[in-house]
Design a protein around this motif. Structure first.
Motif, mmCIF file in Angstrom:
data_model
loop_
_atom_site.group_PDB
_atom_site.id
_atom_site.type_symbol
_atom_site.label_atom_id
_atom_site.label_comp_id
_atom_site.label_asym_id
_atom_site.label_seq_id
_atom_site.Cartn_x
_atom_site.Cartn_y
_atom_site.Cartn_z
ATOM 1 N N ARG A 88 102.667 -32.703 131.303
ATOM 2 C CA ARG A 88 103.310 -33.513 130.773
ATOM 3 C C ARG A 88 104.812 -33.652 129.867
ATOM 4 O O ARG A 88 105.126 -34.377 129.777
ATOM 5 N N THR A 89 104.504 -32.771 130.248
ATOM 6 C CA THR A 89 106.927 -32.407 129.919
ATOM 7 C C THR A 89 107.510 -32.679 130.384
ATOM 8 O O THR A 89 107.616 -32.397 131.666
ATOM 9 N N ALA A 90 108.564 -33.659 129.848
ATOM 10 C CA ALA A 90 109.556 -34.087 130.367
ATOM 11 C C ALA A 90 110.929 -33.730 129.956
ATOM 12 O O ALA A 90 111.002 -33.642 128.532
ATOM 13 N N THR A 91 111.889 -33.895 130.602
ATOM 14 C CA THR A 91 113.080 -32.980 130.536
ATOM 15 C C THR A 91 114.054 -33.411 129.924
ATOM 16 O O THR A 91 114.250 -33.927 131.736
ATOM 17 N N LEU A 92 114.736 -34.777 129.411
ATOM 18 C CA LEU A 92 115.771 -35.641 129.277
ATOM 19 C C LEU A 92 116.980 -35.736 129.241
ATOM 20 O O LEU A 92 116.740 -35.087 127.659
ATOM 21 N N ARG A 93 118.147 -35.999 129.729
ATOM 22 C CA ARG A 93 119.091 -35.910 128.853
ATOM 23 C C ARG A 93 119.466 -37.006 128.393
ATOM 24 O O ARG A 93 119.067 -38.213 128.317
#
Length: 352
Positions: A88-93
Protein backbone atom coordinates in the motif's frame (compact mmCIF):
# COMPACT_ATOMS: atom_id res chain seq x y z
CA UNK A 1 -9.88 7.15 29.85
CA UNK A 2 -12.57 5.86 27.44
CA UNK A 3 -11.92 2.82 25.28
CA UNK A 4 -11.77 3.37 21.57
CA UNK A 5 -13.01 0.67 19.23
CA UNK A 6 -10.78 -0.47 16.36
CA UNK A 7 -9.92 2.55 14.34
CA UNK A 8 -11.15 5.22 16.75
CA UNK A 9 -13.76 7.61 15.43
CA UNK A 10 -12.04 10.96 15.18
CA UNK A 11 -13.96 14.15 15.81
CA UNK A 12 -14.06 16.74 13.07
CA UNK A 13 -11.55 18.95 14.83
CA UNK A 14 -9.11 16.05 15.12
CA UNK A 15 -9.52 15.10 11.48
CA UNK A 16 -8.82 18.66 10.42
CA UNK A 17 -5.79 18.77 12.70
CA UNK A 18 -4.36 15.54 11.28
CA UNK A 19 -4.96 16.42 7.65
CA UNK A 20 -3.83 20.00 7.77
CA UNK A 21 -0.15 20.65 7.23
CA UNK A 22 1.50 20.71 10.65
CA UNK A 23 2.79 24.09 11.72
CA UNK A 24 5.89 22.23 12.75
CA UNK A 25 6.27 21.07 9.17
CA UNK A 26 5.48 24.30 7.37
CA UNK A 27 7.04 25.16 4.05
CA UNK A 28 7.27 28.76 5.16
CA UNK A 29 9.22 28.14 8.35
CA UNK A 30 10.60 31.50 9.45
CA UNK A 31 14.30 31.77 10.23
CA UNK A 32 13.63 33.50 13.52
CA UNK A 33 11.48 30.55 14.65
CA UNK A 34 14.28 28.14 13.78
CA UNK A 35 16.68 30.24 15.83
CA UNK A 36 14.41 30.04 18.87
CA UNK A 37 14.27 26.24 18.80
CA UNK A 38 17.53 25.05 17.23
CA UNK A 39 17.19 21.57 18.72
CA UNK A 40 13.96 20.86 16.87
CA UNK A 41 13.98 19.05 13.55
CA UNK A 42 13.07 21.34 10.68
CA UNK A 43 11.64 20.77 7.24
CA UNK A 44 12.28 23.55 4.77
CA UNK A 45 11.24 23.94 1.20
CA UNK A 46 13.79 24.15 -1.57
CA UNK A 47 11.69 24.10 -4.77
CA UNK A 48 13.19 22.17 -7.65
CA UNK A 49 13.56 23.96 -10.97
CA UNK A 50 11.95 21.05 -12.75
CA UNK A 51 8.70 19.24 -11.94
CA UNK A 52 7.87 20.08 -8.33
CA UNK A 53 5.11 17.58 -7.78
CA UNK A 54 2.35 18.64 -10.18
CA UNK A 55 1.23 16.29 -12.93
CA UNK A 56 2.28 18.16 -16.07
CA UNK A 57 3.43 17.04 -19.53
CA UNK A 58 3.31 13.58 -21.05
CA UNK A 59 3.46 10.69 -18.59
CA UNK A 60 4.07 7.01 -19.18
CA UNK A 61 3.73 3.85 -17.08
CA UNK A 62 6.44 1.20 -16.93
CA UNK A 63 6.64 -2.21 -15.26
CA UNK A 64 9.85 -3.13 -13.42
CA UNK A 65 11.09 -6.13 -11.44
CA UNK A 66 12.96 -6.75 -8.17
CA UNK A 67 10.52 -5.99 -6.67
CA UNK A 68 7.67 -6.16 -9.19
CA UNK A 69 6.32 -2.63 -9.44
CA UNK A 70 4.83 0.07 -11.63
CA UNK A 71 6.53 3.42 -12.06
CA UNK A 72 5.11 6.61 -13.52
CA UNK A 73 7.60 8.58 -15.59
CA UNK A 74 7.47 12.19 -16.70
CA UNK A 75 8.18 13.36 -20.23
CA UNK A 76 11.92 13.63 -19.47
CA UNK A 77 12.05 10.07 -18.12
CA UNK A 78 12.21 11.00 -14.43
CA UNK A 79 10.30 8.73 -12.06
CA UNK A 80 7.33 10.62 -10.63
CA UNK A 81 5.84 7.81 -8.53
CA UNK A 82 6.51 4.18 -7.57
CA UNK A 83 3.92 1.55 -6.69
CA UNK A 84 4.98 -1.94 -5.58
CA UNK A 85 2.79 -4.99 -6.20
CA UNK A 86 1.27 -6.16 -2.91
CA UNK A 87 2.14 -2.97 -1.00
CA UNK A 88 0.00 0.00 0.00
CA UNK A 89 3.02 2.26 0.32
CA UNK A 90 3.46 4.71 -2.56
CA UNK A 91 6.43 7.01 -3.09
CA UNK A 92 5.40 10.19 -4.89
CA UNK A 93 7.56 12.99 -6.20
CA UNK A 94 6.69 16.34 -4.67
CA UNK A 95 8.14 19.65 -3.47
CA UNK A 96 11.71 19.37 -2.22
CA UNK A 97 12.24 19.49 1.54
CA UNK A 98 15.11 19.02 3.95
CA UNK A 99 14.90 16.60 6.88
CA UNK A 100 17.22 17.48 9.75
CA UNK A 101 17.62 16.89 13.47
CA UNK A 102 20.39 19.28 14.57
CA UNK A 103 20.11 18.28 18.23
CA UNK A 104 21.57 14.86 17.49
CA UNK A 105 23.19 14.84 14.04
CA UNK A 106 24.60 16.95 11.22
CA UNK A 107 23.04 14.60 8.67
CA UNK A 108 20.59 16.23 6.25
CA UNK A 109 18.28 14.54 3.77
CA UNK A 110 17.15 16.77 0.90
CA UNK A 111 14.35 14.88 -0.79
CA UNK A 112 11.44 15.14 -3.19
CA UNK A 113 10.07 11.79 -1.99
CA UNK A 114 6.69 11.87 -0.26
CA UNK A 115 5.61 8.54 1.24
CA UNK A 116 1.90 7.84 1.51
CA UNK A 117 -0.50 4.95 2.07
CA UNK A 118 -2.95 4.01 -0.66
CA UNK A 119 -6.40 2.70 0.32
CA UNK A 120 -5.62 -0.64 -1.39
CA UNK A 121 -2.53 -2.70 -2.13
CA UNK A 122 -1.08 -2.09 -5.59
CA UNK A 123 -1.60 -4.58 -8.40
CA UNK A 124 -0.77 -4.59 -12.08
CA UNK A 125 -3.13 -2.31 -13.98
CA UNK A 126 -4.39 -0.48 -10.88
CA UNK A 127 -3.59 2.84 -12.57
CA UNK A 128 -6.76 2.31 -14.62
CA UNK A 129 -9.02 1.77 -11.60
CA UNK A 130 -11.24 4.49 -10.15
CA UNK A 131 -10.06 4.14 -6.55
CA UNK A 132 -6.50 4.85 -7.62
CA UNK A 133 -7.36 7.71 -9.96
CA UNK A 134 -9.31 9.44 -7.18
CA UNK A 135 -6.53 8.88 -4.64
CA UNK A 136 -3.75 10.00 -7.01
CA UNK A 137 -5.61 13.17 -7.96
CA UNK A 138 -5.91 14.09 -4.28
CA UNK A 139 -2.36 13.34 -3.14
CA UNK A 140 0.03 13.79 -6.07
CA UNK A 141 1.71 17.13 -5.38
CA UNK A 142 -0.10 17.48 -2.03
CA UNK A 143 1.76 19.05 0.88
CA UNK A 144 -0.46 17.43 3.53
CA UNK A 145 1.49 15.51 6.17
CA UNK A 146 2.94 12.26 4.83
CA UNK A 147 4.74 9.41 6.64
CA UNK A 148 7.97 11.42 6.94
CA UNK A 149 6.20 14.50 8.29
CA UNK A 150 4.40 12.40 10.88
CA UNK A 151 7.60 10.62 11.94
CA UNK A 152 9.43 13.86 12.71
CA UNK A 153 6.55 15.10 14.84
CA UNK A 154 7.92 12.91 17.67
CA UNK A 155 11.63 13.86 17.73
CA UNK A 156 13.30 15.88 20.47
CA UNK A 157 11.68 19.29 20.89
CA UNK A 158 8.66 18.61 18.66
CA UNK A 159 5.69 20.62 20.04
CA UNK A 160 2.69 18.86 21.55
CA UNK A 161 -0.63 18.89 19.71
CA UNK A 162 -3.84 17.59 21.26
CA UNK A 163 -7.17 16.56 19.80
CA UNK A 164 -10.48 17.98 20.99
CA UNK A 165 -10.55 15.42 23.83
CA UNK A 166 -7.17 16.57 25.12
CA UNK A 167 -5.28 13.52 23.86
CA UNK A 168 -1.74 14.44 22.67
CA UNK A 169 -1.50 12.79 19.27
CA UNK A 170 1.91 14.31 18.45
CA UNK A 171 4.87 15.86 20.23
CA UNK A 172 8.30 15.01 21.67
CA UNK A 173 8.33 11.30 22.63
CA UNK A 174 10.66 9.35 24.91
CA UNK A 175 11.74 5.74 24.31
CA UNK A 176 10.67 4.75 27.79
CA UNK A 177 11.18 5.47 31.51
CA UNK A 178 14.13 4.10 33.44
CA UNK A 179 13.91 0.69 35.05
CA UNK A 180 14.44 0.40 38.79
CA UNK A 181 18.19 0.03 38.20
CA UNK A 182 18.25 3.61 36.87
CA UNK A 183 20.42 2.49 33.93
CA UNK A 184 18.32 0.62 31.37
CA UNK A 185 14.94 1.77 30.05
CA UNK A 186 11.62 -0.03 29.90
CA UNK A 187 10.66 -1.39 26.50
CA UNK A 188 7.31 -2.46 25.01
CA UNK A 189 5.90 1.07 24.96
CA UNK A 190 3.13 1.21 22.38
CA UNK A 191 1.19 4.09 20.84
CA UNK A 192 -1.67 3.86 23.38
CA UNK A 193 0.88 4.29 26.19
CA UNK A 194 2.10 7.48 24.51
CA UNK A 195 -1.47 8.71 24.08
CA UNK A 196 -2.49 7.78 27.61
CA UNK A 197 -5.69 6.07 26.47
CA UNK A 198 -7.04 2.55 26.78
CA UNK A 199 -7.45 1.10 23.30
CA UNK A 200 -9.65 -1.63 21.84
CA UNK A 201 -8.42 -3.16 18.58
CA UNK A 202 -10.53 -4.36 15.67
CA UNK A 203 -10.53 -7.96 16.94
CA UNK A 204 -11.95 -6.80 20.30
CA UNK A 205 -8.71 -7.08 22.27
CA UNK A 206 -8.39 -4.22 24.76
CA UNK A 207 -5.08 -2.84 26.00
CA UNK A 208 -4.65 -0.59 29.04
CA UNK A 209 -2.37 2.45 28.85
CA UNK A 210 0.25 2.43 31.63
CA UNK A 211 0.67 5.79 33.36
CA UNK A 212 4.42 5.37 33.89
CA UNK A 213 4.85 4.99 30.10
CA UNK A 214 2.91 8.10 29.10
CA UNK A 215 4.42 9.77 25.99
CA UNK A 216 6.75 6.78 25.46
CA UNK A 217 7.30 4.91 22.17
CA UNK A 218 9.77 2.07 21.73
CA UNK A 219 11.04 1.26 18.22
CA UNK A 220 8.02 -0.77 17.11
CA UNK A 221 5.60 1.43 19.04
CA UNK A 222 6.97 4.39 17.07
CA UNK A 223 6.24 2.60 13.77
CA UNK A 224 2.74 1.67 14.96
CA UNK A 225 2.07 5.28 15.93
CA UNK A 226 3.19 6.54 12.50
CA UNK A 227 1.65 3.91 10.25
CA UNK A 228 -1.26 2.76 12.38
CA UNK A 229 -2.76 5.38 14.67
CA UNK A 230 -1.82 8.30 12.43
CA UNK A 231 -1.81 6.90 8.86
CA UNK A 232 -4.58 4.34 9.57
CA UNK A 233 -2.79 1.13 8.61
CA UNK A 234 -4.53 -1.80 10.41
CA UNK A 235 -2.90 -2.84 13.70
CA UNK A 236 -2.72 -6.14 15.54
CA UNK A 237 -3.11 -5.99 19.30
CA UNK A 238 -0.11 -8.31 19.70
CA UNK A 239 1.97 -10.46 17.36
CA UNK A 240 -0.76 -13.11 17.48
CA UNK A 241 -4.06 -11.29 17.99
CA UNK A 242 -5.91 -9.59 15.13
CA UNK A 243 -4.72 -8.61 11.67
CA UNK A 244 -2.45 -5.85 10.40
CA UNK A 245 0.89 -4.56 11.66
CA UNK A 246 2.19 -6.76 14.52
CA UNK A 247 3.37 -5.44 17.88
CA UNK A 248 7.11 -6.16 17.79
CA UNK A 249 9.96 -5.61 15.34
CA UNK A 250 10.33 -9.37 14.92
CA UNK A 251 6.60 -9.77 14.38
CA UNK A 252 6.63 -7.07 11.69
CA UNK A 253 9.67 -8.55 9.93
CA UNK A 254 8.21 -12.06 9.78
CA UNK A 255 4.65 -10.99 8.98
CA UNK A 256 3.09 -11.76 5.61
CA UNK A 257 1.83 -8.19 5.27
CA UNK A 258 3.43 -5.96 2.66
CA UNK A 259 6.38 -7.03 0.53
CA UNK A 260 9.75 -8.34 1.69
CA UNK A 261 12.32 -6.14 -0.05
CA UNK A 262 15.40 -7.57 1.70
CA UNK A 263 14.62 -11.13 2.77
CA UNK A 264 15.90 -12.57 6.02
CA UNK A 265 18.64 -15.10 5.27
CA UNK A 266 21.48 -17.02 6.86
CA UNK A 267 21.69 -19.15 10.01
CA UNK A 268 19.90 -18.02 13.17
CA UNK A 269 20.17 -16.47 15.64
CA UNK A 270 22.30 -13.76 13.99
CA UNK A 271 21.36 -14.31 10.32
CA UNK A 272 23.26 -12.58 7.50
CA UNK A 273 23.70 -8.93 6.56
CA UNK A 274 22.16 -8.23 3.11
CA UNK A 275 24.84 -7.86 0.44
CA UNK A 276 22.92 -5.44 -1.79
CA UNK A 277 20.74 -2.72 -0.26
CA UNK A 278 20.15 -0.76 -3.48
CA UNK A 279 16.55 -2.03 -3.68
CA UNK A 280 15.38 -0.22 -0.54
CA UNK A 281 13.39 2.96 -1.13
CA UNK A 282 12.20 5.76 1.16
CA UNK A 283 9.41 4.56 3.42
CA UNK A 284 10.65 0.96 3.79
CA UNK A 285 10.83 -0.64 7.24
CA UNK A 286 14.34 -1.78 8.19
CA UNK A 287 14.96 -4.62 10.66
CA UNK A 288 18.07 -5.24 12.78
CA UNK A 289 19.50 -8.00 14.97
CA UNK A 290 21.17 -6.25 17.91
CA UNK A 291 20.85 -8.25 21.12
CA UNK A 292 21.99 -11.84 21.78
CA UNK A 293 19.50 -12.02 24.67
CA UNK A 294 16.54 -12.04 22.27
CA UNK A 295 17.50 -15.38 20.72
CA UNK A 296 16.68 -15.56 17.02
CA UNK A 297 14.33 -12.56 17.18
CA UNK A 298 14.99 -9.37 15.26
CA UNK A 299 14.89 -6.62 17.86
CA UNK A 300 14.93 -3.20 16.21
CA UNK A 301 12.88 -1.54 13.46
CA UNK A 302 13.47 1.76 11.66
CA UNK A 303 12.00 3.89 8.86
CA UNK A 304 14.27 4.41 5.85
CA UNK A 305 14.52 8.07 4.81
CA UNK A 306 16.84 7.93 1.79
CA UNK A 307 20.31 9.26 0.99
CA UNK A 308 21.66 12.25 2.94
CA UNK A 309 23.79 15.06 1.54
CA UNK A 310 26.95 13.08 2.41
CA UNK A 311 25.79 10.13 0.34
CA UNK A 312 24.80 7.87 3.26
CA UNK A 313 21.59 5.83 3.45
CA UNK A 314 19.92 6.99 6.66
CA UNK A 315 16.89 6.14 8.79
CA UNK A 316 14.87 7.32 11.77
CA UNK A 317 13.96 5.10 14.73
CA UNK A 318 13.20 5.28 18.44
CA UNK A 319 16.07 4.08 20.59
CA UNK A 320 17.36 4.13 24.15
CA UNK A 321 20.57 6.10 23.63
CA UNK A 322 18.69 9.26 22.62
CA UNK A 323 15.61 8.27 24.64
CA UNK A 324 13.22 8.66 21.74
CA UNK A 325 12.83 8.93 17.98
CA UNK A 326 15.96 10.14 16.18
CA UNK A 327 17.93 10.08 12.94
CA UNK A 328 20.99 10.88 15.04
CA UNK A 329 24.43 9.44 15.74
CA UNK A 330 24.35 8.71 19.46
CA UNK A 331 24.78 4.98 20.05
CA UNK A 332 25.71 4.54 16.38
CA UNK A 333 25.07 6.57 13.24
CA UNK A 334 21.62 6.01 11.68
CA UNK A 335 23.08 4.51 8.50
CA UNK A 336 22.69 1.20 6.71
CA UNK A 337 25.69 1.63 4.38
CA UNK A 338 29.34 1.27 5.34
CA UNK A 339 30.65 -0.60 8.36
CA UNK A 340 29.00 1.30 11.21
CA UNK A 341 27.09 -0.23 14.12
CA UNK A 342 23.62 -0.28 12.59
CA UNK A 343 24.84 -1.01 9.08
CA UNK A 344 26.47 -4.20 10.29
CA UNK A 345 23.31 -5.34 12.09
CA UNK A 346 20.79 -4.79 9.27
CA UNK A 347 19.03 -8.07 8.42
CA UNK A 348 15.90 -7.39 6.33
CA UNK A 349 13.50 -4.78 4.96
CA UNK A 350 9.78 -4.62 4.19
CA UNK A 351 7.49 -2.32 2.19
CA UNK A 352 4.02 -2.05 3.74
Amino acid sequence: MPKRKGRPVLHAATVLALLAGSAYFTFELRKDEEAKVPAVQAVTDKPALENSGKATGKQTWERLNNPTRSVLRGENGDILATFTDGARTATLRGPSRTLTEPANTQSRVVTQDWVRLMPEAWRKGAEKEKWFKDWFKEFYGSEADDIFAIAFQYVEGAPVKKDDEGVPYEGDAIFGPFKEDGVDRLEQNDFYDYLGINYTFRDGTSMVARKERYRALDCSGFMRMIWGYRARYPLMATNLSGDGLPRSADGMARSKIGVDILKLSGPSPWYTRPKNIDVVQPGDLLFFKMDHRTGNHLDHVALYLGVDTDGHRVFISSRKEVNGPTMGDKGGASRIDGNGFYAGLLRSAKRL
